[in-house]
Write an enzyme that holds these catalytic residues in place. Structure first.
Site, PDB file in Angstrom:
ATOM      1  CB  CYS A  37      -5.352 -21.869  -0.495  1.00  0.00           C
ATOM      2  SG  CYS A  37      -3.783 -21.451   0.587  1.00  0.00           S
TER       3      CYS A  37
ATOM      4  NE  ARG B 226      -8.909 -18.876  -4.592  1.00  0.00           N
ATOM      5  CZ  ARG B 226      -9.616 -18.145  -4.355  1.00  0.00           C
ATOM      6  NH1 ARG B 226     -10.641 -17.557  -4.962  1.00  0.00           N
ATOM      7  NH2 ARG B 226      -9.688 -17.969  -2.818  1.00  0.00           N
TER       8      ARG B 226
ATOM      9  CD1 TRP C 286       0.201 -17.425  -3.246  1.00  0.00           C
ATOM     10  CD2 TRP C 286      -0.193 -16.622  -1.375  1.00  0.00           C
ATOM     11  NE1 TRP C 286       0.646 -15.992  -3.185  1.00  0.00           N
ATOM     12  CE2 TRP C 286       0.495 -15.696  -1.886  1.00  0.00           C
ATOM     13  CE3 TRP C 286      -0.255 -16.262   0.112  1.00  0.00           C
ATOM     14  CZ2 TRP C 286       0.867 -14.441  -1.314  1.00  0.00           C
ATOM     15  CZ3 TRP C 286       0.011 -15.132   0.638  1.00  0.00           C
ATOM     16  CH2 TRP C 286       0.655 -14.240   0.045  1.00  0.00           C
TER      17      TRP C 286
ATOM     18  CG  ASN D  48      -8.422 -20.002   1.191  1.00  0.00           C
ATOM     19  OD1 ASN D  48      -7.458 -19.622   1.438  1.00  0.00           O
ATOM     20  ND2 ASN D  48      -9.226 -19.499   0.506  1.00  0.00           N
ATOM     21  N   GLY D  49      -6.990 -20.060   4.267  1.00  0.00           N
ATOM     22  CA  GLY D  49      -7.407 -19.277   5.474  1.00  0.00           C
ATOM     23  C   GLY D  49      -6.319 -19.303   6.462  1.00  0.00           C
TER      24      GLY D  49
ATOM     25  CD  GLU E 269      -4.345   0.212 -11.601  1.00  0.00           C
ATOM     26  OE1 GLU E 269      -4.022   0.239 -10.323  1.00  0.00           O
ATOM     27  OE2 GLU E 269      -4.683  -0.995 -12.081  1.00  0.00           O
TER      28      GLU E 269
ATOM     29  CE  LYS F 209      -2.983  -3.872 -13.009  1.00  0.00           C
ATOM     30  NZ  LYS F 209      -4.021  -3.332 -12.506  1.00  0.00           N
TER      31      LYS F 209
ATOM     32  CD  GLU G 101      -0.858  -7.063 -10.424  1.00  0.00           C
ATOM     33  OE1 GLU G 101      -1.249  -6.143 -10.872  1.00  0.00           O
ATOM     34  OE2 GLU G 101      -1.455  -7.573  -9.577  1.00  0.00           O
TER      35      GLU G 101
ATOM     36  CG  HIS H 253      10.470  18.585  -4.376  1.00  0.00           C
ATOM     37  ND1 HIS H 253      10.783  19.830  -3.974  1.00  0.00           N
ATOM     38  CD2 HIS H 253       9.416  19.004  -5.168  1.00  0.00           C
ATOM     39  CE1 HIS H 253      10.184  20.916  -4.203  1.00  0.00           C
ATOM     40  NE2 HIS H 253       9.111  20.272  -5.254  1.00  0.00           N
TER      41      HIS H 253
ATOM     42  CE  LYS I  84      -8.674 -11.141 -10.353  1.00  0.00           C
ATOM     43  NZ  LYS I  84      -8.354  -9.869 -11.104  1.00  0.00           N
TER      44      LYS I  84
END
Ligand code: M6R
Length: 598
Positions: free
Chosen positions: A2, A27, A76, A102-103, A473, A477, A480, A496, A593
């Site tokens: 948020c 964010r 969010w 926010n939280g 990584e 990316k 995402e 395997h 973010k």
């Protein structure tokens, strides 16, 4: 997560709030809203599910209201679906208190039951709504807003950044934070608050971050901190040195593209920093290192771990922060814990840092955002100084953090024994920014390599040694921002189990930057090609690739530093693929973010 914005001054609040929300959109969010207190002290609001455009459209087509103080929020969703009635601001039933949060209020269920018994009717499924009703209930007991806030905070457990409008205090915005980020900013005849610096840059660079549970009152003539016994000393403002246009796209199609192009400059700046990254007395007595981080920040530790072990002879462990906080990894007092975080606010990394400190470890933070919680709570901090990173996918901060970790290992080696290898790497690091610049000049080729990926459902990445973390990584990316399923494997591991997923047309991207391991990885490439895979090899320009394999030569750097170059190549592949699929790389669905909840 948020985003919060607040304003009070002489101007119309709503346009400033909407602009601030747009600057916080990176964010991550799924609904938004604003509330303004008008000249008559009425609290008016507008909320909408979905993108900010929906809120702006709704505001402009009828809901438009006037007033010079207000609060805004991008949500969010955590508790309750991302719909209009769960969007913030939330109101007391009489409309006298409005609040954004926010939280997470962890004891919200218990408080909801208690307030329901007292006759409060809930209009949302959020954890936040309990706070506004608590404030309302406390208002009946005390006339002082500061006291009401203090009484309310005593009842809350969890994390919060709150911005509040009281109808009884027109022209004022009240704020308080614990665990969640919040800064206040001072302008001329106006004051602001926000979750993050980019939202304030067009208005002011003089900011203050309230201490936990410090009650802040914003008025046009200034910022007041209210202690138990009234007004405390005026807040000491910090000047933010970022350029106002650091948080603008400056002609690039996306923030991600801009931030990738900033990597050479960010690396040059970082390599020029001469302050010691770690006090030499700590470096001398170390018996090992433990890296903690989440997502890409976890990959930072992995990327440099084997290099660090070779250079320093010390054991290096890399642990996902969300696992570290609950799993009692053995820690000795002389092991260095390194917390890696771009935002410095990731809840799991912060909790892991606290756990490490509780167990007596010395914690070094490698962070981008100055003054963030992880930076403040660590024993020592190294700022990567990458400037604001707006795109959700980290790129420049990732590279800067990997470079910072190399420098950390070089510093440890220097404090302990020194070695010829360390001197060789130190000199080689200086050539990396130019190599990245050369790579950035190959955008067209990389775009053509990404073109076949846009139609695919799955992509595999393989590599050995230092190439494997770089693959992890790269695959993060890609998934995402392009929403293509991607997985990374050590090249020897495919047979395997996973090789059963390789069939005609499945793309396999191989990193081959480590000369002693090149033949081995290339055998893996042949194995997948034999099963119909479309292999694409990114290799160090000096490693020869057999004819017939589609390959892209990366600019040559010392093999130990290759993860810095391959990271950029795979960032570009992900960016191009997302764009070719018509997706906005800056704001991938469901992601935030800064992940400030557990
Ligand atoms: O702010 P942090 O570095 O602590 O964030 C950690 C992760 O959430 C972050 O790296 C995430 O994985 C990125 N969006 C990946 O691009």
């Amino acid at each position: 997560m948020c985003g919060i914005i607040g304003y009070t001054g002489q101007r119309e609040a709503a346009p400033i709030l909407l602009d601030g929300l747009a600057r916080l959109a990176y964010r991550g969010y799924d609904s938004a809203g604003i509330a303004v207190s008008d000249a008559g002290g009425h609290l008016l609001y507008c909320r909408a599910a979905g993108k900010l455009e929906k809120l702006i459209e709704k505001y402009q087509s009828g809901a438009a209201f006037h007033g010079s103080a207000g609060i805004g929020h991008t949500r969010w969703a955590t508790h309750g679906a991302p719909c209009e009635h769960n969007a913030h601001p939330h109101f007391s039933y009489d409309g006298r208190v409005a609040l954004v949060h926010n939280g997470i209020i962890e004891n919200h269920r218990q408080l909801r039951e208690e307030l329901t018994r007292d006759g409060y009717v809930f209009r949302s499924e959020t954890d936040t709504e309990v706070v506004v009703h608590l404030l309302h209930r406390c208002l009946a007991e005390s006339g002082s807003e500061a006291e009401v806030l203090r009484m309310t905070l005593k009842r809350l457990s969890g994390s919060y950044a709150l911005a509040i409008l009281f109808a009884s205090r027109p022209g004022e915005v009240w704020a308080v934070r614990r665990e969640s980020p919040l800064i206040v900013g001072a302008g001329y005849g106006e004051t602001f608050l926000a979750s993050d610096v980019p939202a304030l840059l067009p208005h002011t660079r003089e900011v203050y971050e309230p201490a936990p549970d410090e009650i802040v009152r914003l008025a046009p003539d200034g910022i007041e901190i209210l202690g138990e016994h009234g007004s405390a000393a005026p807040p000491r403002l910090t000047h933010i040195a970022w350029d106002a246009d650091a948080a603008e796209k400056n002609g690039y199609g996306s923030f991600m593209e801009k931030e990738i192009h900033e990597i050479p400059g960010v690396l040059r700046r970082l390599l020029a920093v001469r302050e010691p990254i770690l006090p030499p007395s700590i470096a001398e007595s170390l018996t090992g290192l433990v890296f903690i981080g989440c997502g890409s920040a976890y990959h930072v530790g992995l990327s440099a771990a084997s290099f660090g072990e070779t250079l320093t002879g010390l054991p290096v462990r890399v642990v996902i922060a969300s696992e570290f906080r609950y799993h009692p990894v053995p820690l000795s007092a002389r092991e260095l814990v390194v917390a890696v975080s771009q935002s410095g606010e990731t809840a799991d990394t912060l909790a892991a840092l606290r756990e490490a400190k509780r167990r007596g470890a010395y914690v070094l933070a490698i962070v981008n955002v100055v003054g963030s919680s992880i930076a403040r709570e660590a024993d020592a901090v190294f700022y990567i100084q990458a400037g604001p990173e707006i795109a959700v996918a980290t790129t420049k901060a990732y590279c800067a953090q990997v470079a910072a970790v190399y420098r950390l290992f070089l510093a440890i080696a220097a404090a302990r024994t020194g070695s010829g290898y360390a001197a060789e790497i130190s000199a080689a690091l200086d050539s990396v920014p130019d190599a990245v610049e050369t790579l950035l000049g190959e955008r067209d080729t990389i775009r053509s390599l990404a073109a076949p990926l846009k139609e695919k459902n799955d992509v595999f990445f393989i590599g050995r040694g230092a190439d494997y973390p770089a693959c992890l990584e790269g695959s993060l990316k890609l998934k995402e921002i392009s929403y293509i399923h991607a997985e990374a494997y050590p090249a020897g591991e495919l047979k395997h189990g996973t090789i059963s997923l390789i069939s005609r047309g499945v793309p396999v991207i191989a990193l081959v930057t480590q000369p002693p391991l090149a033949e081995k990885t290339l055998s893996g490439v042949e194995e997948v090609r034999a099963r119909g895979a479309e292999a694409l090899v990114f290799h160090d320009g000096e490693v020869p690739i057999p004819p017939g394999i589609s390959a892209f030569p990366l600019p040559h750097v010392h093999p130990s530093l290759a993860p810095l170059i391959s990271a950029v190549a795979l960032e570009l592949i992900a960016l191009e693929t997302a764009e070719l699929r018509g997706l906005d790389p800056d704001m991938p669905r469901n992601l935030a973010k800064s992940v400030t909840v557990e």
